[in-house]
Scaffold this motif. Structure first.
Motif, PDB file in Angstrom:
ATOM      1  N   CYS A  52       0.854  -1.190   0.000  1.00 36.66           N
ATOM      2  CA  CYS A  52       0.000   0.000   0.000  1.00 36.66           C
ATOM      3  C   CYS A  52       0.890   1.241   0.000  1.00 36.66           C
ATOM      4  O   CYS A  52       2.116   1.148   0.060  1.00 36.66           O
ATOM      5  CB  CYS A  52      -0.951  -0.017   1.191  1.00 36.66           C
ATOM      6  SG  CYS A  52      -0.119   0.137   2.784  1.00 36.66           S
ATOM      7  N   SER A  53       0.304   2.427  -0.047  1.00 33.70           N
ATOM      8  CA  SER A  53       1.075   3.673  -0.133  1.00 33.70           C
ATOM      9  C   SER A  53       1.936   3.909   1.092  1.00 33.70           C
ATOM     10  O   SER A  53       3.007   4.511   1.009  1.00 33.70           O
ATOM     11  CB  SER A  53       0.139   4.868  -0.328  1.00 33.70           C
ATOM     12  OG  SER A  53      -0.534   4.736  -1.555  1.00 33.70           O
ATOM     13  N   THR A  54       1.505   3.439   2.255  1.00 30.44           N
ATOM     14  CA  THR A  54       2.304   3.615   3.469  1.00 30.44           C
ATOM     15  C   THR A  54       3.421   2.587   3.567  1.00 30.44           C
ATOM     16  O   THR A  54       4.284   2.718   4.431  1.00 30.44           O
ATOM     17  CB  THR A  54       1.410   3.502   4.712  1.00 30.44           C
ATOM     18  OG1 THR A  54       0.841   2.185   4.761  1.00 30.44           O
ATOM     19  CG2 THR A  54       0.311   4.550   4.699  1.00 30.44           C
ATOM     20  N   ALA A 103      -7.753   0.385  -5.909  1.00 34.98           N
ATOM     21  CA  ALA A 103      -7.837  -0.432  -4.698  1.00 34.98           C
ATOM     22  C   ALA A 103      -7.332   0.357  -3.502  1.00 34.98           C
ATOM     23  O   ALA A 103      -6.516   1.264  -3.634  1.00 34.98           O
ATOM     24  CB  ALA A 103      -7.022  -1.703  -4.881  1.00 34.98           C
ATOM     25  N   ARG A 104      -7.848  -0.032  -2.312  1.00 32.22           N
ATOM     26  CA  ARG A 104      -7.405   0.562  -1.050  1.00 32.22           C
ATOM     27  C   ARG A 104      -6.992  -0.564  -0.116  1.00 32.22           C
ATOM     28  O   ARG A 104      -7.503  -1.660  -0.177  1.00 32.22           O
ATOM     29  CB  ARG A 104      -8.520   1.384  -0.417  1.00 32.22           C
ATOM     30  CG  ARG A 104      -8.909   2.582  -1.248  1.00 32.22           C
ATOM     31  CD  ARG A 104      -9.481   3.670  -0.353  1.00 32.22           C
ATOM     32  NE  ARG A 104      -9.621   4.912  -1.074  1.00 32.22           N
ATOM     33  CZ  ARG A 104      -8.671   5.838  -1.167  1.00 32.22           C
ATOM     34  NH1 ARG A 104      -7.521   5.661  -0.591  1.00 32.22           N
ATOM     35  NH2 ARG A 104      -8.871   6.947  -1.833  1.00 32.22           N
ATOM     36  N   CYS A 105      -6.051  -0.239   0.743  1.00 30.12           N
ATOM     37  CA  CYS A 105      -5.578  -1.206   1.734  1.00 30.12           C
ATOM     38  C   CYS A 105      -6.706  -1.460   2.737  1.00 30.12           C
ATOM     39  O   CYS A 105      -7.299  -0.509   3.259  1.00 30.12           O
ATOM     40  CB  CYS A 105      -4.346  -0.650   2.437  1.00 30.12           C
ATOM     41  SG  CYS A 105      -3.736  -1.713   3.761  1.00 30.12           S
ATOM     42  N   PRO A 106      -7.036  -2.721   3.016  1.00 30.47           N
ATOM     43  CA  PRO A 106      -8.131  -2.990   3.956  1.00 30.47           C
ATOM     44  C   PRO A 106      -7.801  -2.597   5.396  1.00 30.47           C
ATOM     45  O   PRO A 106      -8.708  -2.409   6.203  1.00 30.47           O
ATOM     46  CB  PRO A 106      -8.354  -4.500   3.832  1.00 30.47           C
ATOM     47  CG  PRO A 106      -7.162  -5.040   3.155  1.00 30.47           C
ATOM     48  CD  PRO A 106      -6.510  -3.934   2.423  1.00 30.47           C
ATOM     49  N   LYS A 107      -6.513  -2.433   5.727  1.00 33.65           N
ATOM     50  CA  LYS A 107      -6.151  -2.107   7.113  1.00 33.65           C
ATOM     51  C   LYS A 107      -6.032  -0.600   7.336  1.00 33.65           C
ATOM     52  O   LYS A 107      -6.604  -0.052   8.262  1.00 33.65           O
ATOM     53  CB  LYS A 107      -4.833  -2.789   7.472  1.00 33.65           C
ATOM     54  CG  LYS A 107      -4.957  -4.293   7.495  1.00 33.65           C
ATOM     55  CD  LYS A 107      -3.662  -4.940   7.887  1.00 33.65           C
ATOM     56  CE  LYS A 107      -3.834  -6.452   7.866  1.00 33.65           C
ATOM     57  NZ  LYS A 107      -2.598  -7.139   8.137  1.00 33.65           N
ATOM     58  N   CYS A 108      -5.265   0.103   6.468  1.00 28.16           N
ATOM     59  CA  CYS A 108      -5.045   1.539   6.706  1.00 28.16           C
ATOM     60  C   CYS A 108      -5.813   2.423   5.725  1.00 28.16           C
ATOM     61  O   CYS A 108      -5.737   3.643   5.810  1.00 28.16           O
ATOM     62  CB  CYS A 108      -3.560   1.860   6.650  1.00 28.16           C
ATOM     63  SG  CYS A 108      -2.811   1.611   5.028  1.00 28.16           S
ATOM     64  N   ASP A 152      -1.065   1.307  -5.214  1.00 29.89           N
ATOM     65  CA  ASP A 152      -0.474   1.395  -6.556  1.00 29.89           C
ATOM     66  C   ASP A 152      -1.364   2.167  -7.532  1.00 29.89           C
ATOM     67  O   ASP A 152      -1.910   1.599  -8.480  1.00 29.89           O
ATOM     68  CB  ASP A 152      -0.198  -0.012  -7.083  1.00 29.89           C
ATOM     69  CG  ASP A 152       0.608  -0.001  -8.359  1.00 29.89           C
ATOM     70  OD1 ASP A 152       1.381   0.943  -8.582  1.00 29.89           O
ATOM     71  OD2 ASP A 152       0.467  -0.957  -9.146  1.00 29.89           O
ATOM     72  N   PRO A 153      -1.524   3.487  -7.332  1.00 31.49           N
ATOM     73  CA  PRO A 153      -2.407   4.249  -8.223  1.00 31.49           C
ATOM     74  C   PRO A 153      -1.930   4.271  -9.674  1.00 31.49           C
ATOM     75  O   PRO A 153      -2.740   4.387 -10.587  1.00 31.49           O
ATOM     76  CB  PRO A 153      -2.421   5.651  -7.620  1.00 31.49           C
ATOM     77  CG  PRO A 153      -1.309   5.702  -6.647  1.00 31.49           C
ATOM     78  CD  PRO A 153      -0.938   4.311  -6.283  1.00 31.49           C
TER      79      PRO A 153
END
Length: 195
Positions: free
Chosen positions: A12-14, A30-35, A40-41
């Motif tokens: 993810c981005s972080t 897509a988005r990270c399910p945790k944060c 990866d835009p």
């Protein structure tokens, strides 16, 4: 037998979490399910992960690996050939052969790879369509040359030109009548006639 869906793992981005994307949702945002940060835009890591994962994934057949590799190598080769044809067509021997040779042969891999892609990875039909358009457009100029297969030979449309190096002209008197009769030339050019 059910075929396992190929998955791609990207950070993810972080860069704290890894997110698993399957090929069904590979290009969707897509988005990270945790944060909840974006994943990866630009989608470049997904593409790289797709190739790396294809060779590491268990249950992926050799046909799948060959098809995916073949499609991308074919597309890259056509892009390089089209650039080479336009820049080096009359300056470099292999490109000159391509310039004057039958370019429809470059479409044969599209047929083979399309059959394989339909069987193993249907999403590969998109790059195959792009490859076909590159082959038809820049490489072939949207000409297949099919008219030559159906046109019969017509009388009076051919002009036969003969070039004759007479090597000083010593034996020209004896060979000229034979050459004209044998070749049935419309135009004869003589070189190195001497005195």
């Amino acid at each position: 037998m059910t075929r396992r869906r190929l998955e791609v793992v990207v950070p993810c981005s972080t860069k704290q979490h890894k997110v698993r994307l399957n090929t069904k949702r590979l290009w969707a945002s897509a988005r990270c399910p945790k944060c909840r940060s974006s994943v990866d835009p630009t989608r470049l890591k997904r593409l790289l992960g797709l190739f790396v994962g294809l060779y590491r994934a268990a249950g992926v057949t050799t046909l799948e690996r060959l098809t995916v590799s073949g499609v991308w190598v074919y597309l890259a080769a056509l892009a390089m050939l089209s650039v080479g044809l336009w820049w080096l067509g009359d300056r470099w021997g292999p490109m000159t052969v391509l310039l004057f040779g039958p370019r429809w042969v470059l479409l044969v891999p599209v047929l083979v790879l399309t059959l394989a892609a339909i069987r193993v990875r249907p999403y590969l039909l998109v790059p195959l369509t792009v490859a076909g358009m590159v082959a038809l457009g820049p490489l072939m100029g949207f000409r297949l040359g099919w008219r030559g297969w159906f046109d019969g030979e017509k009388d009076g449309t051919h002009l036969r030109v003969v070039s004759y190096n007479v090597a000083g002209g010593d034996d020209l008197n004896t060979s000229l009548p034979w050459m004209i009769e044998e070749t049935r030339a419309d135009i004869i050019g003589f070189q190195e006639c001497g005195s």
